[in-house]
Design an enzyme around this catalytic site. Structure first.
Site, PDB file in Angstrom:
ATOM      1  N   ASP A   1      21.062  38.247  55.832  1.00 26.51           N
ATOM      2  CA  ASP A   1      20.785  39.083  57.005  1.00 26.51           C
ATOM      3  C   ASP A   1      21.527  40.411  56.877  1.00 26.51           C
ATOM      4  OD1 ASP A   1      19.571  36.807  58.041  1.00 26.51           O
ATOM      5  OD2 ASP A   1      21.370  36.218  59.146  1.00 26.51           O
TER       6      ASP A   1
HETATM    7  N1  URA Z   1      22.364  32.003  57.177  1.00 26.75           N
HETATM    8  C1  URA Z   1      22.349  32.975  58.096  1.00 26.75           C
HETATM    9  O1  URA Z   1      22.352  32.705  59.279  1.00 26.75           O
HETATM   10  N2  URA Z   1      22.342  34.248  57.677  1.00 26.75           N
HETATM   11  C2  URA Z   1      22.364  34.599  56.375  1.00 26.75           C
HETATM   12  O2  URA Z   1      22.374  35.791  56.050  1.00 26.75           O
HETATM   13  C3  URA Z   1      22.376  33.572  55.441  1.00 26.75           C
HETATM   14  C4  URA Z   1      22.370  32.282  55.864  1.00 26.75           C
END
Ligand code: URA
Length: 249
Positions: A107
């Site tokens: 993310d």
């Molecule tokens: N899980 C999440 O919530 N975000 C990420 O970026 C990777 C795994």
């Protein structure tokens, strides 16, 4: 095009200096011809190089990087206009002429370990659910998850897209000096659903304040600083290949 001595060095034949000596000695041929002792430029995709009659193949023509992705940088190989992408983070020096793409996603608000490569076969397997590659995260969550929450996370939590597979979860730190406190949780998952770690922790009532990926299969983020990148070692590449059952070279 690539200098012959560099090609030989990259193929594991000899160091660049020793490759110059090999070329000067007349052992090396390019398409059957002995090149000039000063070396030449070759096309690694077309020209056939031999040393004492044996064909030389590079160990790999691919490039493999580890990036510590900063906050706000988006995981995409596309040109996103004004938004900073992971390809911007490694720049031309990182790409070194290769068409890199990220292996899986983080993310925008997650930092940490992201692999970039132009090896499509390896990338496909590393992100395929079948190979269950472990992803290790450190999450800072609000409050203090109890043992029941931890057990729920370990066994699997019901999310709107189904129950999660078993995960490794442990508390690694607690800071009681802020509000009701916050806790650092280490979590290892072998799936890769959208915002999975955040949603799992939220499902047991603990909002994620920050999230960092510290491990990907056999790779560890180590001391790589945020925004920093480095080329993976041959050993690390081999370990990634083993993790998805690609035959050793
Ligand atoms: N899980 C999440 O919530 N975000 C990420 O970026 C990777 C795994």
């Amino acid at each position: 095009m690539e200098r012959l001595n560099r090609f030989l060095a990259r193929s594991g034949v000899a160091s660049r200096r020793a490759a110059d000596e090999l070329i000067a000695s007349g052992s090396v041929r390019v398409n059957g011809e002995v090149p000039p002792p000063s070396g030449i430029l070759i096309d690694p995709d077309r020209d056939e190089v031999t040393v004492d009659g044996r064909a030389v193949k590079p160990l790999t023509r691919h490039r493999y990087l580890m990036l510590n992705k900063p906050l706000g940088v988006i995981t995409t190989a596309k040109d996103e206009g004004s938004r900073t992408t992971v390809l911007d983070s490694v720049g031309n020096e990182g790409a070194a002429g290769h068409r890199l793409f990220p292996v899986g996603r983080l993310d925008a608000d997650t930092t940490g370990l992201l692999v970039l490569t132009d090896d499509g076969d390896l990338a496909f397997r590393l992100t395929h659910p079948r190979y269950k590659v472990a992803k290790e995260y450190l999450a800072v969550v609000a409050g203090s998850p109890g043992e029941r929450d931890m057990e729920t996370l370990r066994r699997g939590v019901d999310l709107e897209d189904g129950k999660t597979a078993p995960a490794e979860v442990e508390v690694v730190g607690f800071d009681g000096s802020v509000g009701a406190g916050r806790t650092e949780v280490r979590m290892v998952i072998r799936e890769g659903r959208h915002r999975q770690v955040r949603r799992m922790l939220q499902a047991v009532g603990h909002h994620v304040q920050s999230l960092r990926r510290t491990g990907f299969g056999p790779l560890k983020l180590g001391r790589l600083k945020v925004g920093g990148w480095r080329v993976l070692s041959e050993g690390e590449i081999e370990a990634l290949r083993r993790a998805v059952r690609i035959e050793p070279r």
